[in-house]
Design an enzyme around this catalytic site. Structure first.
Site, PDB file in Angstrom:
ATOM      1  N   TYR A   1      25.194  42.092  -5.087  1.00 32.80           N
ATOM      2  CA  TYR A   1      26.115  41.302  -5.856  1.00 32.80           C
ATOM      3  C   TYR A   1      26.390  40.223  -5.400  1.00 32.80           C
ATOM      4  CZ  TYR A   1      30.599  40.788  -7.946  1.00 32.80           C
ATOM      5  OH  TYR A   1      31.727  39.745  -8.470  1.00 32.80           O
TER       6      TYR A   1
ATOM      7  N   SER B   1      25.618  38.136 -12.491  1.00 36.10           N
ATOM      8  CA  SER B   1      24.383  39.006 -11.123  1.00 36.10           C
ATOM      9  C   SER B   1      24.211  39.593 -11.439  1.00 36.10           C
ATOM     10  CB  SER B   1      25.420  39.726 -10.490  1.00 36.10           C
ATOM     11  OG  SER B   1      26.633  40.427 -11.431  1.00 36.10           O
TER      12      SER B   1
ATOM     13  N   CYS C   1      34.717  37.869   2.795  1.00 37.07           N
ATOM     14  CA  CYS C   1      35.408  36.397   2.902  1.00 37.07           C
ATOM     15  C   CYS C   1      34.233  35.738   2.918  1.00 37.07           C
ATOM     16  CB  CYS C   1      35.565  36.231   4.220  1.00 37.07           C
ATOM     17  SG  CYS C   1      37.538  37.456   3.476  1.00 37.07           S
TER      18      CYS C   1
ATOM     19  N   GLY D   1      35.443  34.646  -1.950  1.00 37.14           N
ATOM     20  CA  GLY D   1      37.040  34.624  -2.100  1.00 37.14           C
ATOM     21  C   GLY D   1      36.842  33.529  -2.742  1.00 37.14           C
TER      22      GLY D   1
ATOM     23  N   ASN E   1      35.104  37.248   9.288  1.00 32.50           N
ATOM     24  CA  ASN E   1      34.399  38.131   7.253  1.00 32.50           C
ATOM     25  C   ASN E   1      33.945  39.662   7.740  1.00 32.50           C
ATOM     26  OD1 ASN E   1      33.532  39.249   4.705  1.00 32.50           O
ATOM     27  ND2 ASN E   1      31.612  38.154   5.773  1.00 32.50           N
ATOM     28  N   GLY E   2      35.064  40.218   7.495  1.00 34.30           N
ATOM     29  CA  GLY E   2      34.878  41.847   7.563  1.00 34.30           C
ATOM     30  C   GLY E   2      36.000  42.663   7.236  1.00 34.30           C
TER      31      GLY E   2
END
Ligand code: SF4
Length: 470
Positions: free
Chosen positions: A252, A294, A2, A29, A102-103
């Protein structure tokens, strides 16, 4: 995976900058997004399933008041999304607390059960909910921020880069003891910012100060001096263990114009391409083409390293989302064919090298090769910049279970055959480690998870299909 941002200003509203900033972390996200601002001891909340644009269109003047606040963009979960599941979260204790992260919290069930034993029930399945409940309770005891973070670091396992506000006291941020997910600090003449990526700092006019360290807790304290407000940055490393930054940020996830842990994402991708080129033979290669977007920076590196031409041989329909984070296999498969199309004039009759960031299930790579073969290349060499992904990620990236990971079940030649390439080249862990030059988590490549995860927790996450809760 996120994106999070926290902003505090001496005497300006922060809502505008938070909403702009959310656009800059949209790539992290696309499932949902939300903002909480703090004014005095009041919190103002706006949340929305879907993209940031939709949320921004619904915000009216006065909806998000206050000179500090946080926001979040959410990576999709396989199990669906209820309204209450969108971050940031809040707790209405004496000092109102907000939090976003985030995680992925790997011991979420244990935390949930422990809270239940104490009569505290959770209203969502989001892993940040037990964390904010424990944090707000601990802070309520004696208003000691560092002690509250220490309790979190002792009890909570997994990856977490957290931002939040406490009453009108200030803005805080902390990062798990391994520093798995990124988080950095920026400063302007009248405020501070925390953000997942440096592109947010740069675009909103903040000077980069430094990354939050693994296991560090930072507090930007608001201090009133007569009519003047001062902001003071304090910090303490609470608990630093074996530092392990996620290598996939550089390959990425992060935007190429971001810098993480002082290593530019663009140059890392370029150098990874050059490292891969040293193991390839340029004699029968006409052109190198990227899978946009990417694969682009590494494809330039490979073309430079091989001394062959770089060409845009695949055109991307920019109105289709990133296939990797589409929520179901069906959508992933359909979206590849409307998303990418070959440039026949560049590809026909040539020996081409097609460069993508990674091969996960193999289905996307197979469809890309099927698509490009319609333009009749003479030979297709497929390059995955990421080394073979063999193990699931329990820290917030939607790498599926080992059974679905193609590199976990097939040999190099079987993968090549399955995706339909004439030749297949992978980056190596040695490339990744030497190019990025930081202590890295490579657990999805080598199975060595930096945090404590029991077999039961792995099975539970597999069952819940919740390796990407943030
Ligand atoms: Fe990143 Fe892989 Fe580690 Fe997950 S397991 S944090 S994707 S390096």
């Amino acid at each position: 995976m996120c994106g999070v941002i926290g902003i505090i200003k001496k005497d300006h509203e922060v809502a505008g900058e938070l909403l702009l900033g959310m656009n800059l972390i949209q790539h992290r996200g696309q499932d949902a997004c939300g903002v909480i601002t703090a004014c005095g001891n009041e919190l103002f909340t706006k949340k929305q399933k879907g993209m940031v644009d939709e949320l921004v269109g619904k915000v009216q003047d006065g909806d998000l008041q206050g000179d500090m606040g946080i926001c979040h963009t959410r990576y999709p979960t396989a199990g669906g999304l209820q309204n209450g599941d969108t971050q940031p979260f809040r707790v209405n204790s004496t000092r109102k607390v907000s939090m976003a992260h985030n995680g992925n919290i790997t011991n979420y069930p244990e935390l949930r059960d422990k809270l239940k034993e104490h009569g505290v029930f959770l209203s969502t399945f989001v892993d940040i909910e037990p964390v904010i409940k424990i944090f707000a309770y601990e802070y309520e005891q004696d208003s000691d921020y560092y002690k509250a973070v220490e309790v979190i670091m002792n009890k909570v396992e997994g990856s977490y880069s957290v931002v939040g506000t406490i009453g009108d006291e200030g803005l805080y941020a902390f990062r798990d003891p391994y520093g798995i997910r990124p988080l950095m600090i920026g400063k302007s003449k009248d405020g501070y910012i925390f953000a997942s990526e440096s592109v947010v700092l740069q675009t909103l006019g903040y000077e980069y100060v430094r990354d939050v360290q693994a296991g560090e807790a930072v507090f930007i304290r608001r201090i009133s001096k007569g009519k003047k407000v001062e902001l003071e940055l304090e910090s303490r490393v609470i608990d630093q263990r074996h530092v392990s930054h996620c290598m996939f940020e550089w390959i990425y996830f992060a935007r190429p114009d971001s810098i993480i842990e002082q290593k530019a994402v663009y140059s890392a991708r370029l150098e990874l391409g050059k490292a891969i080129a040293t193991r390839m033979d340029p004699r029968d290669i006409d052109i190198v083409i990227p899978v946009p977007d990417s694969g682009r920076s590494s494809a330039i590196g490979i073309a430079e390293g091989l001394g062959v031409k770089y060409r845009e041989g695949i055109v991307k329909n920019r109105y289709v989302g990133r296939t990797f984070i589409m929520p179901s296999q069906l959508l992933r498969e359909k979206s590849v064919s409307i998303k990418l199309n070959p440039v026949t004039s560049e590809v026909e009759g040539k020996s081409i090298v097609v460069v993508d960031d990674s091969i996960v299930r193999g289905t996307t790579s197979k469809r890309i090769i099927d698509m490009i073969r319609k333009a009749k290349p003479r030979k297709v060499t497929f390059v995955s910049v990421c080394p073979p992904v063999k193990f699931p990620c329990y820290y917030g990236v939607d790498f599926p279970t080992a059974d679905e990971l193609i590199a976990s079940n097939k040999t190099h030649d079987e993968i090549r055959e399955y995706i339909g390439a004439d030749e297949l080249v992978f980056g190596t862990i040695a490339d990744v480690e030497s190019v990025i030059g930081k202590p890295l988590c490579c657990a999805c490549l080598n199975g060595r998870y930096p945090t404590k995860i029991t077999k039961d927790q792995m099975n539970q996450m597999k069952e819940d299909n919740r390796t990407n809760r943030c």
